[in-house]
Design an enzyme around this catalytic site. Structure first.
Site, PDB file in Angstrom:
ATOM      1  N   TYR A  47       0.831  -1.214   0.000  1.00  0.00           N
ATOM      2  CA  TYR A  47       0.000   0.000   0.000  1.00  0.00           C
ATOM      3  C   TYR A  47       0.866   1.266   0.000  1.00  0.00           C
ATOM      4  O   TYR A  47       0.515   2.279   0.582  1.00  0.00           O
ATOM      5  CB  TYR A  47      -0.936   0.028   1.219  1.00  0.00           C
ATOM      6  CG  TYR A  47      -1.969  -1.076   1.286  1.00  0.00           C
ATOM      7  CD1 TYR A  47      -2.142  -2.003   0.261  1.00  0.00           C
ATOM      8  CD2 TYR A  47      -2.797  -1.196   2.392  1.00  0.00           C
ATOM      9  CE1 TYR A  47      -3.087  -3.019   0.347  1.00  0.00           C
ATOM     10  CE2 TYR A  47      -3.756  -2.202   2.484  1.00  0.00           C
ATOM     11  CZ  TYR A  47      -3.884  -3.115   1.463  1.00  0.00           C
ATOM     12  OH  TYR A  47      -4.826  -4.102   1.561  1.00  0.00           O
ATOM     13  N   LYS A  95       4.997 -14.277   1.787  1.00  0.00           N
ATOM     14  CA  LYS A  95       4.692 -15.153   0.646  1.00  0.00           C
ATOM     15  C   LYS A  95       5.962 -15.194  -0.190  1.00  0.00           C
ATOM     16  O   LYS A  95       5.987 -14.814  -1.370  1.00  0.00           O
ATOM     17  CB  LYS A  95       3.488 -14.558  -0.112  1.00  0.00           C
ATOM     18  CG  LYS A  95       2.957 -15.425  -1.237  1.00  0.00           C
ATOM     19  CD  LYS A  95       2.368 -16.748  -0.789  1.00  0.00           C
ATOM     20  CE  LYS A  95       2.069 -17.608  -2.020  1.00  0.00           C
ATOM     21  NZ  LYS A  95       1.787 -19.008  -1.686  1.00  0.00           N
ATOM     22  N   ASP A 115      -0.809 -17.865   2.969  1.00  0.00           N
ATOM     23  CA  ASP A 115      -1.956 -18.697   2.593  1.00  0.00           C
ATOM     24  C   ASP A 115      -2.156 -19.825   3.606  1.00  0.00           C
ATOM     25  O   ASP A 115      -3.274 -20.104   4.044  1.00  0.00           O
ATOM     26  CB  ASP A 115      -1.832 -19.214   1.142  1.00  0.00           C
ATOM     27  CG  ASP A 115      -0.453 -19.745   0.791  1.00  0.00           C
ATOM     28  OD1 ASP A 115       0.463 -19.677   1.639  1.00  0.00           O
ATOM     29  OD2 ASP A 115      -0.279 -20.231  -0.349  1.00  0.00           O
ATOM     30  N   ASP A 135      -3.823  -6.592   6.530  1.00  0.00           N
ATOM     31  CA  ASP A 135      -5.182  -6.120   6.274  1.00  0.00           C
ATOM     32  C   ASP A 135      -6.137  -7.312   6.114  1.00  0.00           C
ATOM     33  O   ASP A 135      -7.192  -7.389   6.758  1.00  0.00           O
ATOM     34  CB  ASP A 135      -5.164  -5.258   4.997  1.00  0.00           C
ATOM     35  CG  ASP A 135      -6.493  -4.586   4.725  1.00  0.00           C
ATOM     36  OD1 ASP A 135      -7.319  -4.473   5.657  1.00  0.00           O
ATOM     37  OD2 ASP A 135      -6.700  -4.158   3.566  1.00  0.00           O
ATOM     38  N   ASP A 141      -9.193  -9.041   8.938  1.00  0.00           N
ATOM     39  CA  ASP A 141     -10.628  -9.247   8.711  1.00  0.00           C
ATOM     40  C   ASP A 141     -11.001 -10.688   9.071  1.00  0.00           C
ATOM     41  O   ASP A 141     -12.048 -10.944   9.682  1.00  0.00           O
ATOM     42  CB  ASP A 141     -11.016  -8.968   7.246  1.00  0.00           C
ATOM     43  CG  ASP A 141     -11.516  -7.535   7.035  1.00  0.00           C
ATOM     44  OD1 ASP A 141     -11.005  -6.617   7.710  1.00  0.00           O
ATOM     45  OD2 ASP A 141     -12.436  -7.336   6.204  1.00  0.00           O
TER      46      ASP A 141
HETATM   47  C1  IPM Z   1      -8.473  -1.187   7.352  1.00  0.00           C
HETATM   48  C2  IPM Z   1      -9.195  -0.772   6.131  1.00  0.00           C
HETATM   49  C3  IPM Z   1      -8.344   0.183   5.343  1.00  0.00           C
HETATM   50  C4  IPM Z   1      -7.036  -0.493   5.040  1.00  0.00           C
HETATM   51  C5  IPM Z   1      -8.982   0.675   4.060  1.00  0.00           C
HETATM   52  C6  IPM Z   1     -10.296   1.317   4.351  1.00  0.00           C
HETATM   53  C7  IPM Z   1      -8.062   1.556   3.270  1.00  0.00           C
HETATM   54  O1  IPM Z   1      -9.555  -1.873   5.368  1.00  0.00           O
HETATM   55  O2  IPM Z   1      -8.179  -0.322   8.187  1.00  0.00           O
HETATM   56  O3  IPM Z   1      -8.176  -2.371   7.506  1.00  0.00           O
HETATM   57  O4  IPM Z   1      -6.925  -1.279   4.119  1.00  0.00           O
HETATM   58  O5  IPM Z   1      -6.095  -0.240   5.754  1.00  0.00           O
HETATM   59 MN    MN Z   2      -9.055  -3.713   6.272  1.00  0.00          MN
END
Ligand code: IPM
Ligand code: MN
Length: 346
Positions: free
Chosen positions: A132, A182, A215, A239, A243
């Site tokens: 990023y 990876k 993975d 990231d 999640d």
């Molecule tokens: C997070 C979010 C952000 C990220 C997005 C909204 C840019 O998904 O804080 O995890 O990828 O960092």
């Molecule tokens: Mn995120």
């Protein structure tokens, strides 16, 4: 001592959950001076930018930033996010994104047979570079031969500082550090990452270091979360893994994060991991737990350990006894849950 906190409610459900987080912090009786900043997608429609030109100076004059969420269907995501949260993380050099993934008692876990005793992980995500970095471009737009290039950037300094920090956190917890890369398929940046991690491992003999392909780690997170303590990963992998970890700890509504520059006096940015959730915004049903937990992390950052502990206990109590929002199987609204947390503090 008065803590100066910049409050950035943002978009979607952001203002709803931030109201509850602020209410809970106010109930602790600390001296907190809030500066509410109306930045976000509505601001963009009015001013053509997500935040004012002197935004970073404004934020730097505070001790911490508490943020809701950014993103609205009326603004392209890459515009809103690069105009605000990604910009703040990079420009304030908040290089560690720390995300606890702990299953609280009373919160349903989607993994069969798992209880709070099985899920207590801490993710440390590199937060300013990697995949990023924002480096790349597009050429021949709109033509058949259009090309887009997105480059990952891994600096020795950037990688080393975040892995070292993760080792330090692991040393204070159960002493296991899992590093996710990876480096079998990508052969430059992640190989550098692995080499730096292996070198640091020698400095932390009390931490069991393991290198796992991301993975395979995704599968392990579901199969055996109890085997994970601290996980360190690049921006993209962190990231995605967080999640997944949020789902394992009961859903996106539960997850909290701290964007930090450890060792500096720059303000930390604290935000729930969930997004602006436009589908449920304005209905008062969002789970405020991730925002309240983020406020707990903020209080720790401000050196208010006792207040942080009290707020975390109140959150744990309400998760155990209810009321709970719909995502956790309850039927309470955002402010009812926030009110129960405040009542517990009283
Ligand atoms: C997070 C979010 C952000 C990220 C997005 C909204 C840019 O998904 O804080 O995890 O990828 O960092
Ligand atoms: Mn995120």
């Amino acid at each position: 001592m008065t803590h100066r906190v910049a409050l950035l409610p943002g978009d979607g459900v952001g203002p709803e959950v931030i109201t509850e987080a602020r209410r809970a912090v106010d109930a602790l009786g600390l001296s907190v001076e809030w500066t509410e900043l109306p930045w976000g997608s509505a601001y963009w429609h009015e001013h053509g930018r997500m935040m004012p030109p002197d935004a970073l100076e404004t934020l730097e004059a505070h001790d911490a930033i508490l943020m809701g969420a950014i993103g609205d269907p009326s603004v392209p995501d890459h515009v809103s996010l690069w105009g605000l949260v990604l910009e703040i993380r990079q420009r304030l050099d908040l290089w560690a994104n720390v995300r606890p993934a702990r299953l609280l008692d009373g919160v349903p876990c989607p993994l069969a047979g798992r209880t709070a005793a099985d899920v207590d992980m801490l993710f440390v995500r590199e937060n300013t570079e990697g995949e990023y970095s924002g480096i790349g471009g597009r050429a021949h737009r709109g033509l058949g031969g259009e090309v887009a290039i997105e480059s990952s950037v891994f600096t020795h300094e950037g990688v080393e500082r975040v892995i070292r920090y993760a080792f330090e956190l692991a040393a204070d917890r159960r002493g296991i550090l899992t590093s996710a890369t990876k480096s079998n398929a990508s052969r430059f940046g992640y190989v550098l990452w692995d080499e730096i991690a292996a070198g640091l491992a020698a400095e932390f003999p009390n931490v069991r270091y393991e290198r796992v392909l991301v993975d395979a780690l995704a599968a392990r997170l579901v199969r055996d979360p109890a085997g994970l303590d601290v996980v360190v990963a690049s921006n993209l992998f962190g990231d995605i893994l967080t999640d997944l970890a949020a789902a394992v700890q009961g859903g996106m509504g539960m997850a909290a994060s701290a964007n930090l520059a450890p060792g500096s006096d720059r303000p930390g940015l604290f935000e729930p991991v969930h997004g602006s959730a436009p589908d449920i915004a304005g209905r008062g049903v969002a789970n405020p737990a991730g925002a309240v937990w983020s406020a707990v992390l903020m209080l720790e950052h401000l050196g208010e350990e006792d207040a942080a502990g009290a707020l975390m206990s109140a959150l744990e109590h309400v998760c155990r006894e209810g009321p709970r929002t719909r995502d956790l199987g309850g039927d309470a609204g955002t402010s009812e849950v926030g009110g129960a947390i405040v009542a517990r503090l009283g």
